[in-house]
Each structure stands twice: as C-alpha cells, then as structure tokens.
Design an enzyme around this catalytic site. Structure first.
Site, PDB file in Angstrom:
ATOM      1  N   GLU A 120       0.822  -1.211   0.000  1.00 49.32           N
ATOM      2  CA  GLU A 120       0.000   0.000   0.000  1.00 49.32           C
ATOM      3  C   GLU A 120       0.854   1.258   0.000  1.00 49.32           C
ATOM      4  OE1 GLU A 120      -3.409   2.252   2.747  1.00 49.32           O
ATOM      5  OE2 GLU A 120      -2.453   0.400   3.439  1.00 49.32           O
ATOM      6  N   HIS A 175      -5.151   6.306   0.481  1.00 52.60           N
ATOM      7  CA  HIS A 175      -4.933   4.984   1.060  1.00 52.60           C
ATOM      8  C   HIS A 175      -5.530   3.920   0.143  1.00 52.60           C
ATOM      9  CE1 HIS A 175      -3.569   5.890   5.277  1.00 52.60           C
ATOM     10  NE2 HIS A 175      -3.992   7.092   4.907  1.00 52.60           N
ATOM     11  N   GLU A 251     -10.012   5.857   0.418  1.00 47.33           N
ATOM     12  CA  GLU A 251      -9.585   4.458   0.320  1.00 47.33           C
ATOM     13  C   GLU A 251      -9.887   4.038  -1.120  1.00 47.33           C
ATOM     14  OE1 GLU A 251      -8.101   2.536   2.398  1.00 47.33           O
ATOM     15  OE2 GLU A 251      -8.539   3.157   4.456  1.00 47.33           O
TER      16      GLU A 251
END
Length: 287
Positions: A120, A175, A251
C-alpha cells in the site's frame, strides 16, 4: 485499510508490529448535494503581428488578457498513507500519539498489500505524486506529508499538523484497503463526524462528496462492504480528527480483491486513480 487486514511477511520484522485500518463498519452520515462543476478556463496567448502596409489595414481587435484559473494559488496537502521504512522500525511506529477526541493511536502502521505483495505505501506514494503533478501544472501549491517511500512515518498527528501549518485549502489522504471479506471491492471516502470544528463540517463533507462523485464519474465503483454510497463518517481517524482544514481520506479500493489489485499494480491504473482524485480536488477548489 481495515483493522482486520494482515500485513505481508516482508513488512513485519517483529511480531509486535501493529497494523491499523482506515475503515470500520459505521454508516456514513448523509452528505449535501454535489457542487456544480467548475467552468473550464482557457488561457489566451497573444502573438505579436507585423504591422500591415497602409493599403492592407483592417480593423484589428485588441489582444485579450490571459485569465487565471480560480484554483491557481490555492494550497493542497497530499498525504500518501504509511511509508516504506515503517516495517523496519516497529518500536517507533507503535508508540502512542494523540489521535483526537481524547484518543491515542500508534504513530503509524505498515499498511496492507496485494496478495502478490505489492504494498500500500508504494501505491499511495505513486498516486500522490501523480496527483501532485497534475495540480502543480494548474498553478496549485502542493505540499506532501512525506517526500519519499523509504522513510519512517511521519506520525499521524504530525501528518495532520502539516496540513494545518500549511493553511491548506484542502487536505486529501490517499490509502487503499485490505479487507478479507469475500467479494469486498470498491472505493470509499472518509470524513470526520461528528465535526470538531467548522472546517470538519460543511467544507470537509463537501470535499468528501466531491471526491466520491468525481471518482464515480471516472469509472470507479463505490464500496460494497463499508459506508453508504461511497461515504464513511469516522470518529477514529487521527488525521481527520486533528485537522483544522477541510480534509478527507480516500480508500481507493480493496487491495485483496484480484481485479482491484491488478488495477493498482498497473501504472495505467494508478494514473486513472490520480486523474480522478486531481479532478475532484480542482472541482472542490473552484466551487
């Protein structure tokens, strides 16, 4: 990132290393109607023309004055989640720091990864750089919470302080999630709720909705496992709790989903994420 995510083996050097998430199952609060898209402003360049001879003189309009996009000169803080060196420094990233609302949290985490091991922290840093270039090309000042992908931290409270100190017009954290739930896919945008200050109210909610709407337009589907219609009201995220500027956290998708992992691993896919996020920030700043 959800609290249930598991880190990949290369990132965990000690069993005590803590992974944390940016998602929970709390439903999102209703958001206001999406703002109208900003008008496109075209810069005009005037090229000097040779003086005509008296016999060929015609009426010539005066040159137009170049215009400036309404978002030029604004300040945007981009916060790519995690960092590449976090996994090698468990003691440093596990120390507790203020997280707002009377809470404390670990300084930072390693983040999640695809099943094939693409982390990530690398994804978020790459996308943030692409977003920043697109914004800088429009005359927007871009500040990053971290300058590379091989350092440690900064801690979540420091990341919030960077946005506050920059007097940012918008703060966007980038993210990716790591849900193990079967079939979990799609993006969602988190915002602070209930708000702790004026910036966390309408401005942050509008920023979150603009990100949601623009990513939908860009071909991304909203999450089917968290939030409501792509929005997630959160009271536990330090970067949002401690912000005194309009802030939201994207996200981008679930790295454990094979289809979304393939998109995130691809340079073309990361550019698609960046294009949508940059367009959303521009629309917000112009509204």
């Amino acid at each position: 990132m959800v609290a249930v995510r598991r880190a990949t083996a290369p990132l965990l050097l000690a069993g005590a290393l803590l992974l944390t998430g940016c998602s929970d199952d709390a439903p999102a609060a209703p958001a206001p109607a999406a703002p109208a898209p900003a008008p496109v402003v075209t810069r005009t360049t005037t090229t000097p023309t040779p003086s005509p001879s008296p016999s060929s003189v015609t009426s010539v309009a005066p040159p137009s004055t170049p215009s400036t996009p309404s978002e030029a000169g604004k300040v945007v803080v981009l916060d790519p989640g995690h960092n590449g060196g976090n996994g090698a420094h468990p003691a440093e990233i596990n120390r507790q720091v203020p997280a707002g609302r009377g809470q404390t949290k670990p300084c930072n985490t390693t983040g999640t990864a695809t099943n094939a091991g693409y982390p990530e922290h690398a994804f978020t840093f790459d996308v943030a750089q692409r977003v920043g270039k697109a914004l800088a090309d429009k005359g927007i000042k871009v500040v990053y919470t971290r300058q590379d992908d091989n350092g440690v931290g900064p801690c979540v409270d420091r990341r919030a302080a960077i946005g506050n100190d920059a007097d940012a017009d918008a703060v966007v954290s980038i993210h990716a999630d790591g849900s193990e739930a079967a079939g979990a896919n799609g993006f969602h945008v988190a915002y602070s709720a209930p708000p702790l200050n004026a910036a966390q109210g309408e401005p942050s909610t509008r920023l979150a909705q603009t990100l949601r709407d623009t990513m939908r337009t860009g071909g991304f589907s909203t999450a089917n496992y968290i939030g409501t219609n792509g929005l997630s009201a959160r009271a536990d995220l330090a970067g949002l709790n401690l912000s005194t500027r309009p802030a939201a956290l994207v996200e981008c998708g679930n790295m454990r989903n094979a289809t979304e992992a393939a998109r995130m691993t691809s340079a073309d896919g990361r550019q698609q994420f960046a294009t949508a996020i940059a367009a959303a920030i521009e629309a917000y700043l112009a509204s």
